[in-house]
Design an enzyme around this catalytic site. Structure first.
Site, mmCIF file in Angstrom:
data_model
loop_
_atom_site.group_PDB
_atom_site.id
_atom_site.type_symbol
_atom_site.label_atom_id
_atom_site.label_comp_id
_atom_site.label_asym_id
_atom_site.label_seq_id
_atom_site.Cartn_x
_atom_site.Cartn_y
_atom_site.Cartn_z
ATOM 1 N N GLY B 243 0.830 -1.203 0.000
ATOM 2 C CA GLY B 243 0.000 0.000 0.000
ATOM 3 C C GLY B 243 0.864 1.252 0.000
ATOM 4 N N GLY B 471 1.884 -6.490 5.145
ATOM 5 C CA GLY B 471 3.257 -6.965 5.136
ATOM 6 C C GLY B 471 4.082 -6.439 6.286
ATOM 7 C CG ASN B 653 8.851 -10.558 14.878
ATOM 8 O OD1 ASN B 653 10.005 -10.594 14.451
ATOM 9 N ND2 ASN B 653 8.033 -11.580 14.780
ATOM 10 N N PRO B 654 11.763 -8.263 15.942
ATOM 11 C CG PRO B 654 13.578 -8.389 17.399
ATOM 12 C CD PRO B 654 12.161 -8.857 17.219
ATOM 13 C CD GLN B 660 7.024 -2.331 8.485
ATOM 14 O OE1 GLN B 660 6.642 -1.477 7.695
ATOM 15 N NE2 GLN B 660 6.523 -2.445 9.673
ATOM 16 C CE LYS B 723 11.423 6.127 19.790
ATOM 17 N NZ LYS B 723 12.273 7.313 20.111
ATOM 18 N N GLY B 724 7.091 4.156 15.914
ATOM 19 C CA GLY B 724 6.795 3.771 14.532
ATOM 20 C C GLY B 724 8.017 3.246 13.803
ATOM 21 N N GLY B 726 7.581 1.751 10.209
ATOM 22 C CA GLY B 726 7.372 1.550 8.773
ATOM 23 C C GLY B 726 7.908 2.647 7.885
ATOM 24 C CD GLU B 727 4.628 6.382 7.232
ATOM 25 O OE1 GLU B 727 4.359 7.218 6.380
ATOM 26 O OE2 GLU B 727 3.960 6.225 8.269
#
Lengths: 157, 760
Positions: B243, B471, B653-654, B660, B723-724, B726-727
């Protein structure tokens, strides 16, 4: 165009009969007519590799192959890779172990390419694997893990 | 969709939060059994295709559809003449104008805007018929892109301005100055799964199988479009083929398919073609920004002056905020930042991995490298010297900020100390070698979420949530959470996701999902365990009642008093209690939240909390180190090595996190060296609207990437300390690579991507 043709396709060792328009691709025949949706449509123009399957053991882009062209040949898709009791192919296992995918959409194509890449003898080094796996795009960016998985599966083969 | 037990390999399975459990749904994905939206079998399907406009601005005068209607298999042609009877849905900002909605627009606002649709018995027939549609337009003047001479300066968005001290005066007085303009082009998501859906009506009930980063939010849009109660729409999205920000909103093609399905009285499948994926929704907007840095002779920042702009559409405002990272990266007493949006004839741009922070980091992190070069200073030393001890924008302390550790540990792993800081100082024959670095950040965003836990009589534990997994690993970390709380193996857990009829969840966007939904699942699972303990200690039929204990332990698949005495498995306990199922639902809204509050929380952005809404300023941080090899004769750049260190708090989960991070970095490699949407200035058309011409990284473009975690749990940022993830990975990659190219060649490229013609 309303004419249909009758095809008999050998897919994953099973005989499939279908009536389709002659312009139907192997990819659409699999996905839309036979319910074999493991083969993915990413671009429908031969650029991304998501639709990779094997015809007579060689990797082809099923979006650029007409279903009619596959008649009389042996087609293998991702659904046909595991063993008779569902045991995963070593490439499939290695993909899970090394987290060689995220969204999973390019994965069937990657795995079909990887199996062929190893069979072709193109998994001799990481550099070679990278080159021969470059027809399969992965936008999640699992490339490092894909190389590791292919190398490991090649060593087991 | 039920996800059954994952296969285990050796000792890699680890069913606790923070363990390296392999991907929970892995078996389904490697065997082709995972069903993506368009693969759901539906009887009596019709197939739709869109006809995009071929002009950038103007209006549709007429649509000649006679030939198309006469074409074999055609069931329906839709044009702007059709009254869809739909109403505009609420936008991201919560605004809902009381207006009709025309997914096929009479006014053409960009090249590629859908102006007609053909529905036929087969996709092949629909495609053939669509080619017979003749649209007559009345053209209007257009602005093709940000670079169009008629684009103008755009509009200042004052709410995005930042200012403290006297930046211009401090800059004027600074002994060392750098000033430059930085530009980034249009970039695209290119998720491998194209957008598309199957829509099916049963009376006034609409079922939509569509890839979605936000099942509840998108279902709400369909409901609003058709004037239906929310409950009448069922959006199903168990798997999403990527996405990256593009699949969070219902779009015009969805409206067309749903409308056509209702009109025809049969289900309709409609997928955007790959080229249509470049115009059916917006990618990252093109940006430009000017940065002025003032510093002392020994490299202490005195002032940052930032002026940025991004393109938006003529009908919507989407700021790609070039000043998003600029104010929080460094300690600076004088700063001024402004951002403008420039309307052009494009589809409204959208969120693409690291929106704002990404181009912002390209600006400030290249400018810092320029300052280091001018000072003759190590860019790492310059950054450490100007390390921000707090958030100078909000004035708040950091919750956790281990950017210093990211820089130093990343540098150590990379071997940065061996760097000769002079440009063109390293070569291997005709190949120039360069080392560059840059930092990145992404805010901690949170949203309320809800989850349900069901313990079945057979001892299986179900986690149920409308959250999605494209994912990132949602299935896996939720299974790990439940497994840990109930002390059972992960293969005793089932996870059901991606369905608007399940409990509501934060969007999988803004890197907010894991922290938000894990909080809800942890709360629900803990409550279910407490309920089970209460029953086990009080029900006359329970063998544990007479232990006299006041709590119980869940471990190794058994329930006991601290591991001593009698113990029962979950099925045995459920049987002794005479229960077939125990079901607990919890959310992370304040206690007593009304049903209306809950609905608003799951279906809108109204209750989303930003990084500085509490006592602290909360962000993820990273430092990237890149090595490039540049062929001096041909100007070709190859990335040969990359080390990135991250502070993302606790990692649930490392294994998933590392994937990611690498994914973000690889998208950043594309941004640095390959990706650029090209616009034909004559007609506003996206010329390279396919993946042979819009280049994304291939396997051969990517070296081994070393990723390092330097984070510590941050319990202000989320219930479980993460903390986040994905980005943040993409933020700072492009400047690290561009800075490496400067170090290799002595040439400063300030406009992405760094392509060979800019180097020779």
């Amino acid at each position: 165009m309303t004419r249909t043709i009758h095809l008999t396709l050998d897919i994953n060792g099973q005989r499939h009969e279908l009536d389709v328009e002659p312009r139907v691709t192997l990819l659409d025949a699999l996905r839309e007519h036979l319910g074999l949706t493991g083969t993915k449509k990413g671009c429908d123009q031969g650029q991304c590799g998501a639709c990779t399957c094997h015809v007579d053991g060689k990797r082809v882009l099923s979006c650029l192959t007409l279903a009619a062209q596959a008649e009389g040949r042996q087609v293998t898709t991702i659904e046909g890779l595991a063993g008779p009791n569902g045991e995963l192919h070593p490439v499939q296992s290695a993909f899970i172990e090394h987290d060689a995918f995220q969204c999973g959409y390019c994965t069937p194509g990657q795995i079909m390419s990887a199996v062929a890449c190893i069979r072709e003898g193109h998994a001799g080094s990481d550099e070679e694997i990278r080159e021969y796996m470059s027809g399969n795009l992965c936008r999640c960016g699992a490339y490092n893990s894909i190389v590791t998985a292919v190398r490991e599966a090649a060593e087991m083969a | 969709m039920t996800i059954m037990a994952p296969r285990k390999f050796g000792d890699s399975s680890d069913g606790v939060v923070g363990g390296r459990q392999t991907r929970f749904e892995g078996d389904l994905k490697v065997t082709g059994a995972a069903k993506y939206a368009l693969e759901h079998p539906v009887e009596n399907l019709a197939h739709g295709v869109l006809v995009p406009s071929t002009i950038p601005a103007g209006r549709v005068v007429s649509v000649d559809m006679q030939a198309a209607l006469a074409s074999p298999g055609v069931l329906l042609v839709l044009t702007p003449e059709d009254d869809f009877g739909m109403r505009v849905a609420t936008d991201w900002g919560g605004n809902r104008p009381d207006e009709p909605y025309y997914p096929l627009s009479r006014e053409v606002r960009y090249n590629g805007e859908p102006v007609a649709a053909v529905i036929a018995e087969s996709r092949e027939q629909a495609v053939a018929a669509a080619k017979l549609i003749r649209v007559t337009y009345e053209e209007a003047p257009h602005v093709a892109s940000l670079d169009d001479p008629n684009a103008g300066e755009g509009n200042l968005l004052e709410h995005l301005s930042a200012s403290w001290g006297d930046a211009e005066a401090a800059y004027a007085a600074a002994p060392v100055k750098v000033e430059a303009e930085y530009k980034t082009p249009r970039e695209y998501h290119v998720a491998m799964e194209p957008h598309g859906l199957t829509a099916k009506w049963d009376g006034d009930q609409l079922t939509v199988w569509e890839p979605s980063q936000w099942s509840h939010g998108m279902a709400r849009s369909y409901a609003e479009w058709f004037g239906l109660p929310f409950e009448n729409v069922h959006l199903i999205s168990p798997f999403i083929g990527g996405g990256f920000g593009s699949k969070g909103a219902a779009l015009a093609h969805g409206a067309v398919a749903a409308f056509a399905a209702r009109k025809l009285g049969r289900p309709v499948k409609l997928a955007l073609t790959r080229p249509q994926n470049f115009t059916g929704y917006g990618g990252r907007a093109a940006t430009r920004q000017t940065i002025k840095l003032g510093a002392t002779q020994d490299g202490v920042l005195q002032a940052i002056v930032h002026r940025g702009a991004s393109e938006t559409s003529t009908y919507g405002v989407w700021p790609e905020q070039t000043g998003a990272a600029t104010p929080i990266m460094y300690k600076v007493e004088n700063l001024s930042s402004e951002h403008r949006v420039v309307p052009v004839n494009t589809v409204t741009p959208g969120a693409l991995r690291g929106p704002g922070k990404n181009p912002s980091a390209f600006g400030i992190e290249t400018a810092m490298d320029e300052l280091a070069a001018q000072l003759g200073m190590d860019p790492l030393e310059l950054r450490l010297k100007n390390y921000a001890d707090r958030d100078y924008q909000s004035g708040k302390p950091w919750s956790t900020r281990r950017l210093r550790e990211a820089m130093t540990e990343g540098a150590e792993a990379f071997g940065w100390s061996k760097r000769n800081h002079a440009p063109r100082s390293m070569r291997d024959g005709r190949t120039l070698i360069g080392w560059g670095m840059a930092c990145g950040t992404f805010p901690v965003i949170q949203a309320p979420s809800e989850a349900m836990i069901r313990i079945l009589g057979n001892g299986r534990v179900e986690v149920v949530s409308g959250a999605i997994d494209m994912g990132q690993g949602t299935y896996t970390i939720l299974a790990q959470t439940a497994a840990e709380i109930f002390g059972v193996p992960v293969d005793q857990v089932e996870v059901h996701l991606g369905d608007s009829r399940m409990p509501g969840s934060a969007i999988a966007g803004g890197s907010m999902l894991a922290g938000s939904i894990l909080g809800a699942v942890h709360k629900a699972a803990s409550a279910a365990r407490d309920e089970l303990i209460g029953l086990a200690l009080s029900e006359p039929s329970s063998p544990l009642r007479d232990t006299g204990a006041n709590t119980l332990t869940f471990s190794g698949g058994r329930v006991s008093v601290g591991g001593e005495g009698p113990s029962l498995t979950l099925p045995e306990l459920m049987q002794s209690l005479g229960r077939d199922v125990l079901e607990i639902r919890r959310n992370t809204l304040p206690d007593g939240a009304s049903m209306e509050d809950q609905h608003q929380a799951w279906t809108t952005m109204a209750k989303v909390e930003g990084p500085t809404m509490g006592e602290y300023s909360m962000h993820s941080w990273c430092a990237h180190f890149a090595e490039v090899r540049v062929d001096e004769d041909f100007g070709t750049v190859r990335l040969s090595r990359m080390v990135s260190a991250f502070d993302c708090g606790r990692l649930y989960n490392p294994r998933m996190v590392e994937s990611q991070w690498r994914g973000g970095i690889i998208m950043g490699i594309g941004q640095a060296l390959l990706e650029e949407g090209l616009v034909d200035m004559r007609n506003g058309r996206t010329v390279n609207n396919n993946v042979a011409d819009y280049l994304v990284p291939t396997n051969a473009d990517v070296p081994d990437i070393q990723v390092i975690s330097v984070g510590v749990p941050d319990y202000n940022a989320s219930a479980l300390g993460g903390k986040g993830v994905g980005e943040v990975g993409i933020v700072g990659v492009a400047p690290a690579i561009a800075n490496a190219v400067f170090h290799a060649t002595g040439k400063r490229v300030r406009e992405l991507p760094v392509t060979l013609e800019k180097l020779i």
